[in-house]
Design a protein around this motif. Structure first.
Motif, PDB file in Angstrom:
ATOM      1  N   ALA A  61      29.930   9.191  -3.315  1.00  0.00           N
ATOM      2  CA  ALA A  61      30.618  10.485  -3.385  1.00  0.00           C
ATOM      3  C   ALA A  61      30.373  11.187  -4.709  1.00  0.00           C
ATOM      4  O   ALA A  61      30.167  12.410  -4.747  1.00  0.00           O
ATOM      5  CB  ALA A  61      32.123  10.301  -3.173  1.00  0.00           C
ATOM      6  N   PHE A  62      30.387  10.445  -5.823  1.00  0.00           N
ATOM      7  CA  PHE A  62      30.359  11.092  -7.138  1.00  0.00           C
ATOM      8  C   PHE A  62      29.335  10.503  -8.112  1.00  0.00           C
ATOM      9  O   PHE A  62      29.190  11.002  -9.211  1.00  0.00           O
ATOM     10  CB  PHE A  62      31.743  11.036  -7.785  1.00  0.00           C
ATOM     11  CG  PHE A  62      32.807  11.775  -7.015  1.00  0.00           C
ATOM     12  CD1 PHE A  62      32.720  13.140  -6.832  1.00  0.00           C
ATOM     13  CD2 PHE A  62      33.887  11.101  -6.483  1.00  0.00           C
ATOM     14  CE1 PHE A  62      33.700  13.835  -6.137  1.00  0.00           C
ATOM     15  CE2 PHE A  62      34.878  11.792  -5.778  1.00  0.00           C
ATOM     16  CZ  PHE A  62      34.783  13.157  -5.603  1.00  0.00           C
ATOM     17  N   TYR A  72      24.511  13.049  -4.015  1.00  0.00           N
ATOM     18  CA  TYR A  72      23.412  12.430  -3.271  1.00  0.00           C
ATOM     19  C   TYR A  72      23.088  13.275  -2.049  1.00  0.00           C
ATOM     20  O   TYR A  72      23.987  13.677  -1.304  1.00  0.00           O
ATOM     21  CB  TYR A  72      23.804  11.019  -2.836  1.00  0.00           C
ATOM     22  CG  TYR A  72      22.839  10.355  -1.883  1.00  0.00           C
ATOM     23  CD1 TYR A  72      21.518  10.102  -2.250  1.00  0.00           C
ATOM     24  CD2 TYR A  72      23.260   9.956  -0.609  1.00  0.00           C
ATOM     25  CE1 TYR A  72      20.639   9.486  -1.369  1.00  0.00           C
ATOM     26  CE2 TYR A  72      22.391   9.332   0.269  1.00  0.00           C
ATOM     27  CZ  TYR A  72      21.078   9.103  -0.111  1.00  0.00           C
ATOM     28  OH  TYR A  72      20.207   8.494   0.756  1.00  0.00           O
ATOM     29  N   THR A  73      21.808  13.566  -1.853  1.00  0.00           N
ATOM     30  CA  THR A  73      21.354  14.380  -0.722  1.00  0.00           C
ATOM     31  C   THR A  73      20.241  13.643   0.014  1.00  0.00           C
ATOM     32  O   THR A  73      19.273  13.199  -0.618  1.00  0.00           O
ATOM     33  CB  THR A  73      20.813  15.743  -1.203  1.00  0.00           C
ATOM     34  OG1 THR A  73      21.798  16.388  -1.997  1.00  0.00           O
ATOM     35  CG2 THR A  73      20.446  16.624  -0.013  1.00  0.00           C
ATOM     36  N   ALA A  74      20.386  13.527   1.316  1.00  0.00           N
ATOM     37  CA  ALA A  74      19.342  12.885   2.125  1.00  0.00           C
ATOM     38  C   ALA A  74      19.174  13.659   3.436  1.00  0.00           C
ATOM     39  O   ALA A  74      19.202  13.092   4.520  1.00  0.00           O
ATOM     40  CB  ALA A  74      19.693  11.428   2.400  1.00  0.00           C
ATOM     41  N   THR A  75      18.988  14.975   3.308  1.00  0.00           N
ATOM     42  CA  THR A  75      18.749  15.788   4.496  1.00  0.00           C
ATOM     43  C   THR A  75      17.343  15.513   5.026  1.00  0.00           C
ATOM     44  O   THR A  75      16.481  15.001   4.298  1.00  0.00           O
ATOM     45  CB  THR A  75      18.868  17.282   4.151  1.00  0.00           C
ATOM     46  OG1 THR A  75      17.871  17.610   3.170  1.00  0.00           O
ATOM     47  CG2 THR A  75      20.249  17.613   3.601  1.00  0.00           C
ATOM     48  N   ILE A  89      44.835  17.857  -3.644  1.00  0.00           N
ATOM     49  CA  ILE A  89      44.101  17.959  -4.907  1.00  0.00           C
ATOM     50  C   ILE A  89      43.051  19.049  -4.816  1.00  0.00           C
ATOM     51  O   ILE A  89      42.850  19.828  -5.752  1.00  0.00           O
ATOM     52  CB  ILE A  89      43.466  16.604  -5.268  1.00  0.00           C
ATOM     53  CG1 ILE A  89      44.553  15.606  -5.683  1.00  0.00           C
ATOM     54  CG2 ILE A  89      42.423  16.761  -6.371  1.00  0.00           C
ATOM     55  CD1 ILE A  89      44.058  14.196  -5.893  1.00  0.00           C
ATOM     56  N   GLY A  90      42.359  19.127  -3.678  1.00  0.00           N
ATOM     57  CA  GLY A  90      41.308  20.132  -3.519  1.00  0.00           C
ATOM     58  C   GLY A  90      40.278  19.669  -2.507  1.00  0.00           C
ATOM     59  O   GLY A  90      40.507  18.731  -1.742  1.00  0.00           O
ATOM     60  N   GLY A  91      39.109  20.330  -2.494  1.00  0.00           N
ATOM     61  CA  GLY A  91      38.045  19.986  -1.568  1.00  0.00           C
ATOM     62  C   GLY A  91      37.293  18.740  -2.003  1.00  0.00           C
ATOM     63  O   GLY A  91      37.662  18.045  -2.961  1.00  0.00           O
ATOM     64  N   ALA A  92      36.197  18.467  -1.285  1.00  0.00           N
ATOM     65  CA  ALA A  92      35.439  17.251  -1.519  1.00  0.00           C
ATOM     66  C   ALA A  92      34.783  17.207  -2.893  1.00  0.00           C
ATOM     67  O   ALA A  92      34.379  16.133  -3.340  1.00  0.00           O
ATOM     68  CB  ALA A  92      34.371  17.097  -0.428  1.00  0.00           C
ATOM     69  N   ASP A  93      34.655  18.360  -3.568  1.00  0.00           N
ATOM     70  CA  ASP A  93      34.125  18.344  -4.926  1.00  0.00           C
ATOM     71  C   ASP A  93      35.137  17.798  -5.920  1.00  0.00           C
ATOM     72  O   ASP A  93      34.772  17.445  -7.048  1.00  0.00           O
ATOM     73  CB  ASP A  93      33.714  19.758  -5.363  1.00  0.00           C
ATOM     74  CG  ASP A  93      32.433  20.220  -4.705  1.00  0.00           C
ATOM     75  OD1 ASP A  93      31.688  19.382  -4.168  1.00  0.00           O
ATOM     76  OD2 ASP A  93      32.178  21.442  -4.720  1.00  0.00           O
ATOM     77  N   ALA A  94      36.413  17.745  -5.523  1.00  0.00           N
ATOM     78  CA  ALA A  94      37.465  17.285  -6.428  1.00  0.00           C
ATOM     79  C   ALA A  94      37.984  15.905  -6.068  1.00  0.00           C
ATOM     80  O   ALA A  94      38.273  15.087  -6.952  1.00  0.00           O
ATOM     81  CB  ALA A  94      38.625  18.280  -6.437  1.00  0.00           C
TER      82      ALA A  94
END
Length: 673
Positions: A487-488, A260-263, A458-463
């Protein structure tokens, strides 16, 4: 770098990092850079002219020497003598393999000829928004001349390949004063005698274009504001409500993960009158539409579900018609007709992909496209490449070959998991195992620091992402699920693991002891399952709900009436919800562990000491005590429970629901009857 690597290669990497690290210069994994220099030939012992160029699939900002293809320059240039013409130029990519020098290195990209054929030691090819704005303007050639006065030349659109390399080399040869070119519909190329000169020339083209657009462009290229943009709280609530439905629709052909993008740039574009017209034109730069598809699905503000489904069906029909218009017998099969980008005024942009990174990058590329449209419309009119050319790239045999080379997906790829009590013990082990098998994981725990530690490992925010949540609090559970969705894109796999235990005889068990254990495990599991089920049903993609219950849900052990009763409540929720949710394809199963001492938050918080006292063994030997009373004489670890979660959710047991699996090393008294 190795001792045999020329210093110019280090300069190339430094230049790539400087240019690729700034999104104004190029998009993620977009563009390439090269250097020509003398290198050692171990066969002849002589120096030979070589070219180092970013290989296929790499990213400039993070480029390493291993990501460079190294080619014999004389051999690449000799390919001109056998070039069969533009209709067969794809054959030249395979020919690059016969020009490689040495072992290892990356596979040469389609842009290799562009770098080799230009007569300059250093060459950059980039996709800056400002440069593509000029490249996609209706009067791009005239604008290029007006802005750069011959210092940068126009190259008409051509699909990337050997012929484009010949085109750029010819224009460079006839324009010795030029430092680079605007590639129609595509991007920019710059060159220089040194790495610093090449970098300076690239930046000159980009910054000059930016400054010209700022100084001469219309202030409102997207037209007047026609849609209100609500505040963040309202926007996020709308996004969380829409996301599961949109994800389910975008997964009609294949499961997808969302972003989700709301720039401000996205929200402003969607608030203005011209966004439907411009969105329908689609993107232009090949890197953009390969990730965003030919055009997005555009919805009206506050769309009803029926309308969303209707517009999605219309989008699929339009995409199938687009494929039918341009496909030829040798074209690859249609890959799927669902949108990769969905735009909703007043809410923002939803992007979808096979994993979180792919979905996020698709959104970033569409933001690039918005910036391109803004610049082109500010100066002129946005005029992307023809639809037929977009199809030639989207269904290019070379792109299809890239897809075939991808490794097979992991068993839980595209699945979004929520694990409560994920900060320690069984929950942490489960979160790690699900992530290792490809799932995107939301690690929820009352102890946010513990959840963050697990998510970071586990990893960054993509994981993985961490969320603080007390499952006894209805509002916090609703917020936890909302944050997982944002988030996903939704949920697929929910693990009700949050728990605690107070070990006391009946006469010493207080009402508070009873209430807190039932609040966390019985009520908490109910709240989590209810809120998760709303998302799973809206998605229409089925799903799994797993209860981490206990051997004590069916076994009458001493001094734990409150704990055992709460676990029995959870066990029956499994049966009840399996019966109720089956019509939606949602499977509900349970796992009954026993004696999971090591790494357990419950045992470390006093339960272990109490149980050790009940059984008359030292606390440090409690795990071994439990193991010796089992049939297998083995200690149960958190990872064993995590393995059972995986077994239930990875697909081999997709017709199993309402089941409880014991993970206790064999306790006959707890056998299911």
């Amino acid at each position: 770098m190795s001792n045999d690597t020329p210093t110019q290669v280090g300069e190339l990497l430094d230049r790539a990092h400087a240019l690729g690290g700034d999104p104004r210069n190029t998009n993620y994994a977009g563009g390439n850079a090269s250097v020509k220099a003398a290198g050692h030939d171990p066969v002849t012992g002589q120096d030979v002219d070589l070219m180092w160029v970013k290989g296929s699939g790499g990213d400039l900002g993070t480029l390493k020497e291993s990501g460079l293809a190294v080619l014999r320059l004389d051999r690449v240039r000799a390919l001109k003598t056998i070039y069969p013409g533009v209709e067969r130029e794809d054959e030249m990519v395979a020919a690059f393999d016969y020009c490689l020098h040495g072992k290892g290195g990356a596979a040469p990209s389609i842009d290799t000829a562009m770098h080799a054929l230009v007569e300059a030691a250093h060459v950059d090819h980039l996709h800056p928004d400002a440069g593509i704005a000029i490249a996609t303007a209706q009067d791009g050639p005239a604008l290029t001349e007006r802005i750069f006065a011959g210092r940068v030349v126009w190259v008409p659109w051509r699909r990337p390949g050997f012929q484009l390399g010949l085109d750029i080399a010819a224009i460079q040869a006839t324009n010795p004063q030029a430092i680079g070119a605007i590639l129609g519909g595509h991007g920019i190329t710059a060159w220089g005698a040194t790495s610093e000169e090449c970098r300076a020339n690239s930046l000159e083209i980009i910054r000059t274009a930016e400054q010209y657009i700022a100084a001469h462009g219309r202030p409102d290229p997207f037209g007047p504001i026609v849609h209100e943009t609500p505040g963040e709280e309202v926007r996020l609530a709308k996004a969380a409500q829409l996301f599961p439905l949109l994800r389910g629709l975008a997964s009609t052909d294949a499961p997808m993960v969302g972003h989700y993008t709301a720039t401000p740039e996205v929200l402003d574009f969607l608030a203005r009158a011209e966004h439907p017209r411009l969105a329908a034109l689609g993107t232009s730069c090949p890197d953009h539409f390969l990730r965003t598809k030919v055009a997005p699905l555009v919805l009206p503000p506050d769309p009803a579900e029926e309308l969303i489904r209707h517009l999605h069906a219309a989008y699929r029909a339009d995409y199938a018609a687009y494929y039918a218009r341009h496909a030829v017998p040798e074209s690859p099969p249609m890959r799927g007709a669902d949108p990769a980008i969905v735009l909703v005024p007043g809410v923002g942009m939803f992007s979808f992909g096979k994993d979180k990174q792919t979905a996020r990058v698709a959104g970033e590329f569409y933001l690039n496209a918005i910036n391109v449209m803004r610049g082109a419309e500010a100066l002129s009119a946005y005029a992307p490449i023809e639809e037929s050319e977009k199809f030639r790239i989207e269904y290019w045999d070379l792109e299809e070959a890239k897809l075939r080379r991808l490794p097979p997906p992991k068993p839980l790829a595209t699945r979004i998991a929520l694990v409560t009590g994920g900060g320690s013990g069984i929950g942490a082990a489960t979160a790690r195992r699900l992530a290792a098998e490809g799932a995107r994981v939301v690690v929820a725990d009352r102890n946010l620091a513990a959840a963050e530690k697990v998510a970071a490992l586990i990893g960054g925010a993509d994981a993985a992402v961490a969320v603080r949540a007390d499952v006894t609090d209805e509002a916090q559970v609703q917020d936890m699920v909302r944050r997982a969705v944002l988030a996903f894109g939704g949920l697929d796999l929910v693990v009700n693991n949050a728990g605690l235990s107070l070990s006391r005889p009946l006469l010493e068990t207080t009402a508070d002891d009873w209430d807190i254990q039932h609040d966390v495990m019985a009520k908490g599991s109910f709240l989590v399952s209810r809120e998760a089920a709303r998302v799973l049903i809206d998605q229409g993609m089925g799903g799994d709900i797993i209860y981490i219950s206990s051997k004590n849900s069916i076994f009458a052990g001493p001094n734990n009436v409150a704990y055992g009763a709460a676990k029995a409540d959870q066990a029956h929720q499994v049966r009840l919800l399996a019966a109720e949710l089956g019509e939606h394809g949602i499977r509900v199963n349970g796992i009954n562990p026993d004696g999971v001492v090591r790494g357990s938050g419950i045992f470390a918080s006093g339960w272990g000491a109490n149980r050790a006292a009940v059984y008359g063994v030292p606390e440090e030997q409690l795990g071994e005590f439990y193991a010796q009373r089992t049939l297998l004489k083995r200690e149960v670890l958190p990872e064993h429970v995590a393995a059972a979660v995986f077994a239930l959710t990875a697909g081999d047991l997709d017709l199993t629901t309402g089941l409880h699996i014991p993970v206790d090393a064999g306790v006959p008294a707890a056998f299911l009857r």
